[in-house]
Design an enzyme around this catalytic site. Structure first.
Site, mmCIF file in Angstrom:
data_model
loop_
_atom_site.group_PDB
_atom_site.id
_atom_site.type_symbol
_atom_site.label_atom_id
_atom_site.label_comp_id
_atom_site.label_asym_id
_atom_site.label_seq_id
_atom_site.Cartn_x
_atom_site.Cartn_y
_atom_site.Cartn_z
ATOM 1 N N GLY A 1 0.790 -1.231 0.000
ATOM 2 C CA GLY A 1 0.000 0.000 0.000
ATOM 3 C C GLY A 1 0.819 1.276 0.000
ATOM 4 N N HIS B 1 8.676 6.325 4.783
ATOM 5 C CA HIS B 1 8.030 7.137 5.820
ATOM 6 C C HIS B 1 7.246 6.214 6.722
ATOM 7 C CE1 HIS B 1 5.368 6.742 2.358
ATOM 8 N NE2 HIS B 1 4.355 6.725 3.216
HETATM 9 P P1 5GP Z 1 1.751 5.600 1.857
HETATM 10 O O1 5GP Z 1 0.448 5.276 1.164
HETATM 11 O O2 5GP Z 1 2.871 5.753 0.852
HETATM 12 O O3 5GP Z 1 2.092 4.698 2.980
HETATM 13 O O4 5GP Z 1 1.509 7.004 2.543
HETATM 14 C C1 5GP Z 1 1.602 8.213 1.863
HETATM 15 C C2 5GP Z 1 0.852 9.225 2.678
HETATM 16 O O5 5GP Z 1 1.265 10.501 2.282
HETATM 17 C C3 5GP Z 1 -0.674 9.160 2.496
HETATM 18 O O6 5GP Z 1 -1.282 8.932 3.754
HETATM 19 C C4 5GP Z 1 -1.014 10.524 1.907
HETATM 20 O O7 5GP Z 1 -2.223 11.047 2.407
HETATM 21 C C5 5GP Z 1 0.179 11.370 2.317
HETATM 22 N N1 5GP Z 1 0.509 12.429 1.395
HETATM 23 C C6 5GP Z 1 0.632 12.348 0.046
HETATM 24 N N2 5GP Z 1 0.976 13.543 -0.476
HETATM 25 C C7 5GP Z 1 1.088 14.392 0.584
HETATM 26 C C8 5GP Z 1 1.423 15.782 0.686
HETATM 27 O O8 5GP Z 1 1.692 16.475 -0.305
HETATM 28 N N3 5GP Z 1 1.428 16.325 1.929
HETATM 29 C C9 5GP Z 1 1.139 15.587 3.043
HETATM 30 N N4 5GP Z 1 1.166 16.228 4.236
HETATM 31 N N5 5GP Z 1 0.821 14.282 2.983
HETATM 32 C C10 5GP Z 1 0.794 13.693 1.768
#
Ligand code: 5GP
Ligand code: ZN
Length: 114
Positions: A93, A100
């Site tokens: 996911g 992160h």
């Molecule tokens: P992943 O799905 O990769 O584990 O998590 C990525 C996270 O980054 C998601 O929860 C999404 O909402 C967040 N996200 C994506 N783009 C941005 C952004 O430009 N700013 C912030 N603050 N969060 C972001």
């Protein structure tokens, strides 16, 4: 990395709600929160995913967990409980290819995650 949204946030090129920073990581509010507390802890160094961790960069993970625990206390969710989550790769996911960790809390979590 020039084409990475989290690298751009780290360098200040894209604004974000900063909740913590030090020489190795930043922590920002997730733009699309899935819990009352939903913070992303992001290393300043571009590491694409957990698959790219090695002996040279592995210490960032323990540092991130320490920051997560510190922020959980700051946000008042430490005693109630919380989750620290890393999504890796497509089936994990992961949507942003810069490692992160999500600190999520303020509500009861379900198990297993979807
Ligand atoms: P992943 O799905 O990769 O584990 O998590 C990525 C996270 O980054 C998601 O929860 C999404 O909402 C967040 N996200 C994506 N783009 C941005 C952004 O430009 N700013 C912030 N603050 N969060 C972001
Ligand atoms: Zn990056």
């Amino acid at each position: 990395m020039t084409d990475c949204i989290f690298c751009k946030i780290v360098s200040g090129g894209i604004p974000a709600s900063l909740v913590y920073q030090d020489d190795r990581v930043i922590a920002i509010d997730d733009i699309d929160p899935k819990a009352p507390v939903h913070i992303l802890i992001i290393p300043r160094e571009h590491i694409a995913s957990a698959n790219e961790l090695d002996d040279n960069n592995k210490d960032i993970v323990s540092h991130i967990f320490m920051v997560a625990a510190k922020l959980a206390k700051t946000k008042g969710i430490a005693q109630r409980g919380y989750r620290v989550i890393n999504n890796c790769g497509v089936e994990g996911g992961q949507s942003v290819a810069h490692i992160h960790f999500h600190l999520m809390g303020g509500r009861s979590m379900t198990w297993p995650p979807g």
